[in-house]
Scaffold this active site. Structure first.
Site, PDB file in Angstrom:
ATOM      1  N   ASP A 263       0.859  -1.190   0.000  1.00 17.67           N
ATOM      2  CA  ASP A 263       0.000   0.000   0.000  1.00 17.67           C
ATOM      3  C   ASP A 263       0.893   1.238   0.000  1.00 17.67           C
ATOM      4  OD1 ASP A 263      -3.138   0.735   1.352  1.00 17.67           O
ATOM      5  OD2 ASP A 263      -1.599   2.246   1.050  1.00 17.67           O
TER       6      ASP A 263
ATOM      7  N   ASP B 109      -3.384   2.297  -5.567  1.00 13.77           N
ATOM      8  CA  ASP B 109      -2.178   2.317  -4.726  1.00 13.77           C
ATOM      9  C   ASP B 109      -1.998   1.072  -3.865  1.00 13.77           C
ATOM     10  OD1 ASP B 109      -3.830   2.674  -2.416  1.00 13.77           O
ATOM     11  OD2 ASP B 109      -2.253   3.891  -1.515  1.00 13.77           O
ATOM     12  N   GLU B 110      -2.789   0.044  -4.140  1.00 13.16           N
ATOM     13  CA  GLU B 110      -2.807  -1.073  -3.198  1.00 13.16           C
ATOM     14  C   GLU B 110      -3.021  -2.385  -3.948  1.00 13.16           C
ATOM     15  OE1 GLU B 110      -5.862  -2.127   0.436  1.00 13.16           O
ATOM     16  OE2 GLU B 110      -6.049  -0.257  -0.621  1.00 13.16           O
TER      17      GLU B 110
HETATM   18  P1  TTP Z   1      -5.307   5.044   0.887  1.00 16.47           P
HETATM   19  O1  TTP Z   1      -4.291   3.971   0.682  1.00 16.47           O
HETATM   20  O2  TTP Z   1      -6.486   4.757   1.763  1.00 16.47           O
HETATM   21  O3  TTP Z   1      -4.611   6.345   1.489  1.00 16.47           O
HETATM   22  P2  TTP Z   1      -3.191   6.964   1.201  1.00 16.47           P
HETATM   23  O4  TTP Z   1      -2.359   6.126   0.291  1.00 16.47           O
HETATM   24  O5  TTP Z   1      -3.383   8.387   0.747  1.00 16.47           O
HETATM   25  O6  TTP Z   1      -2.549   7.022   2.654  1.00 16.47           O
HETATM   26  P3  TTP Z   1      -1.935   5.807   3.530  1.00 16.47           P
HETATM   27  O7  TTP Z   1      -0.500   6.166   3.712  1.00 16.47           O
HETATM   28  O8  TTP Z   1      -2.701   5.845   4.808  1.00 16.47           O
HETATM   29  O9  TTP Z   1      -2.138   4.539   2.738  1.00 16.47           O
HETATM   30  O10 TTP Z   1      -5.893   5.512  -0.509  1.00 16.47           O
HETATM   31  C1  TTP Z   1      -5.076   5.608  -1.668  1.00 16.47           C
HETATM   32  C2  TTP Z   1      -5.483   6.794  -2.512  1.00 16.47           C
HETATM   33  O11 TTP Z   1      -6.850   6.689  -2.900  1.00 16.47           O
HETATM   34  C3  TTP Z   1      -5.359   8.120  -1.797  1.00 16.47           C
HETATM   35  O12 TTP Z   1      -4.048   8.680  -1.926  1.00 16.47           O
HETATM   36  C4  TTP Z   1      -6.409   8.962  -2.453  1.00 16.47           C
HETATM   37  C5  TTP Z   1      -7.464   7.987  -2.915  1.00 16.47           C
HETATM   38  N1  TTP Z   1      -8.638   8.043  -2.012  1.00 16.47           N
HETATM   39  C6  TTP Z   1      -9.678   8.915  -2.344  1.00 16.47           C
HETATM   40  O13 TTP Z   1      -9.639   9.581  -3.372  1.00 16.47           O
HETATM   41  N2  TTP Z   1     -10.758   8.991  -1.499  1.00 16.47           N
HETATM   42  C7  TTP Z   1     -10.845   8.239  -0.337  1.00 16.47           C
HETATM   43  O14 TTP Z   1     -11.836   8.338   0.415  1.00 16.47           O
HETATM   44  C8  TTP Z   1      -9.764   7.339  -0.006  1.00 16.47           C
HETATM   45  C9  TTP Z   1      -9.809   6.496   1.258  1.00 16.47           C
HETATM   46  C10 TTP Z   1      -8.685   7.290  -0.872  1.00 16.47           C
HETATM   47 MG    MG Z   2      -2.174   4.089   0.631  1.00 14.97          MG
END
Ligand code: TTP
Ligand code: MG
Length: 360
Positions: A13, A108-109
Site C-alpha cells: 500500500d 495504490d494497493e
Molecule cells: P489510501 O491507501 O487509503 O490512502 P493513502 O495512500 O493516501 O494514505 P496511507 O499512507 O494511509 O495509505 O488511498 C489511496 C489513494 O486513494 C489516496 O491517496 C487517495 C485515494 N482516495 C480517495 O480519493 N478517497 C478516499 O476516500 C480514499 C480512502 C482514498
Molecule cells: Mg495508501
C-alpha cells in the site's frame, strides 16, 4: 477448513499516495500540510492528505471546508488522476517482475501471491523489501508492505509500520497476531457489528475465538463462518487478478452522517473517477452502474441502471450514479456510506467462484 499456511502473500500500500506524488513532483510542498481536494470553499471532499496534514486531524472523505477549518495554512491541490494512474502502472510493472498473481484493490494497493515467483526467491520478505526499494529508486515514492500467509493478515500487517515500513507475520505468529487484534481491524466489521460485539464483550480476536461455529452463525448469520475462521488466522481466499472480477467498485464510509445532497454528489464524482480509472487500468467496460447508499440507520439500498453497450467513461458513470441518487432517500435521510460500482462485463466468466468476504 485446513489452515493453508503454505502461501506467501504480500500486500503493498503506497503511503499518502496522491499527496506523495504531488510532493515528489514539487519539492516545495515537502513537509507541508498538503491536502488533495477541490478548493476549500467548494463542496469538495478530501481525497487524501500528507502525513503532516494528518497531524491536524484531516483525513480522506472529510469535506474540504472542514479540512480548511482544521488547518487554514494547508495547501489544497486538486487531484490529477492521470499522474496517479501513471505511477500506479509503473508500480504494477515492478510487481510483474515477480509474479502475475496480482490483485489490485485500488491504484495504490495490491495483493501479490509470491508462493511461486519469477525470481525463484523463497523469501517473500526479501521480495517485499526489494519491491519497496525499487519503488523508492524508480518512482521516488514510498510504500508499506505486509507479508504473511493470507490476504487478511497481510493487509492488516501493511498498516502496522506505515509509512515506509514492513511487517512480517509468519504462519507460527498468525494465531497470536489475530488474537491480539482489535476486532475493528477485521475486514467487514463496521460500527454496527462492533457495537453488537461490544455488547457481547468481544473486543479482540481472542474474545471472538471462543465461539464455536454454530454459535458464530447464530450470532452473526452468514458472516459467522468468516469470523470463525478469521479469529483463527485462517483466510483461504486466493489472490484473484482483476480479469476474474465481476465488478469494480469504490465506496466511502463517512465519519459523520451526511445529509447535504451537493456533498454527496461531490463524493459520487470522486468515486466515479476512481471506478473509471480502475476500468481504464484493466481495459474494461461494463454495462451496469450501481449506486449503493447506506443510511444513518444502517439500511442499505442499491439502485442500478444498465446500458445496451458497455461503457467506461467517467462522465457517464458519474451522471448515471447521480441520477440513481434521485431514486434514493439521500438528501432527506442522512447517509453514512456511498458507493459506485460497475458490472456486466461482456467477457465475464460465469464460473467465477470464490466469493469475496462478506461486507457489512
Ligand atoms: P489510501 O491507501 O487509503 O490512502 P493513502 O495512500 O493516501 O494514505 P496511507 O499512507 O494511509 O495509505 O488511498 C489511496 C489513494 O486513494 C489516496 O491517496 C487517495 C485515494 N482516495 C480517495 O480519493 N478517497 C478516499 O476516500 C480514499 C480512502 C482514498
Ligand atoms: Mg495508501
Amino acid at each position: 477448513m485446513e489452515k493453508d499456511s503454505n502461501r506467501k502473500i504480500i500486500h503493498i500500500d503506497m503511503d499518502a499516495f496522491y499527496a506523495s506524488v504531488e510532493e515528489r513532483d514539487n519539492p516545495l510542498l515537502k513537509g507541508k500540510p498538503l491536502i488533495i481536494s477541490g478548493p476549500p470553499n467548494s463542496r469538495s471532499v478530501v481525497c487524501t492528505c500528507s502525513y503532516e496534514a494528518r497531524k491536524f486531524g484531516i483525513h480522506s472523505a472529510m469535506p474540504a471546508s472542514h479540512a480548511y477549518k482544521k488547518c487554514p495554512q494547508g495547501i489544497f491541490i486538486p487531484p490529477n488522476m492521470k499522474k496517479y494512474k501513471e505511477a500506479s502502472n509503473k508500480i504494477r510493472s515492478i510487481f510483474l517482475d515477480y509474479t502475475d498473481l496480482i490483485e489490485p484493490l485500488s491504484l495504490d494497493e495490491a495483493y501479490l501471491d509470491v508462493t511461486q515467483n519469477k525470481m525463484n526467491n523463497p523469501s517473500a520478505t526479501l521480495i517485499a523489501n526489494e519491491i519497496r526499494q525499487r519503488v523508492k529508486n524508480e518512482l521516488n515514492l514510498t510504500c508499506s508492505a505486509g507479508v504473511s500467509y493470507n490476504k487478511f493478515i497481510a493487509k492488516i500487517a501493511s498498516d502496522y509500520n506505515k509509512p515506509d515500513g514492513i511487517t512480517v507475520v509468519t504462519p507460527d505468529q498468525g494465531a497470536n497476531f489475530v488474537a491480539n487484534l482489535a476486532v475493528s481491524k477485521f475486514f467487514g466489521i463496521g460500527k454496527k457489528t462492533q457495537e453488537h460485539m461490544n455488547t457481547l464483550n468481544i473486543k479482540t480476536g481472542s474474545d471472538l475465538k471462543v465461539f464455536e461455529m454454530h454459535r458464530m452463525i447464530k450470532l452473526f448469520g452468514k458472516r459467522g463462518p468468516y469470523f470463525y475462521y478469521a479469529a483463527r488466522g485462517i483466510d483461504n481466499r486466493p489472490v484473484t487478478p482483476n480479469r476474474e472480477r465481476k465488478s469494480f467498485g469504490r465506496e466511502i464510509t463517512l465519519t459523520e452522517d451526511l445529509l447535504d445532497t451537493d456533498q454527496i454528489i461531490s463524493l459520487i464524482s470522486d468515486l466515479s473517477e476512481r471506478v473509471s480509472t480502475l476500468l481504464a487500468g484493466e481495459n474494461k467496460k461494463g454495462r451496469t452502474i450501481t449506486l449503493k447508499i447506506k443510511y444513518h440507520d444502517f439500511i442499505n439500498v442499491t439502485r442500478s441502471q444498465s446500458f445496451p453497450q458497455p461503457i467506461n467513461d467517467t462522465e457517464i458513470i458519474n451522471k448515471t450514479a447521480v441520477n440513481l441518487l434521485k431514486k434514493t432517500n439521500a438528501g432527506k435521510k442522512a447517509i453514512r456510506l456511498v458507493g459506485v460500482s460497475i458490472s456486466g462485463f461482456p467477457e465475464e466468466d460465469k464460473n467465477w467462484g470464490q466469493p469475496e468476504l462478506p461486507l457489512e
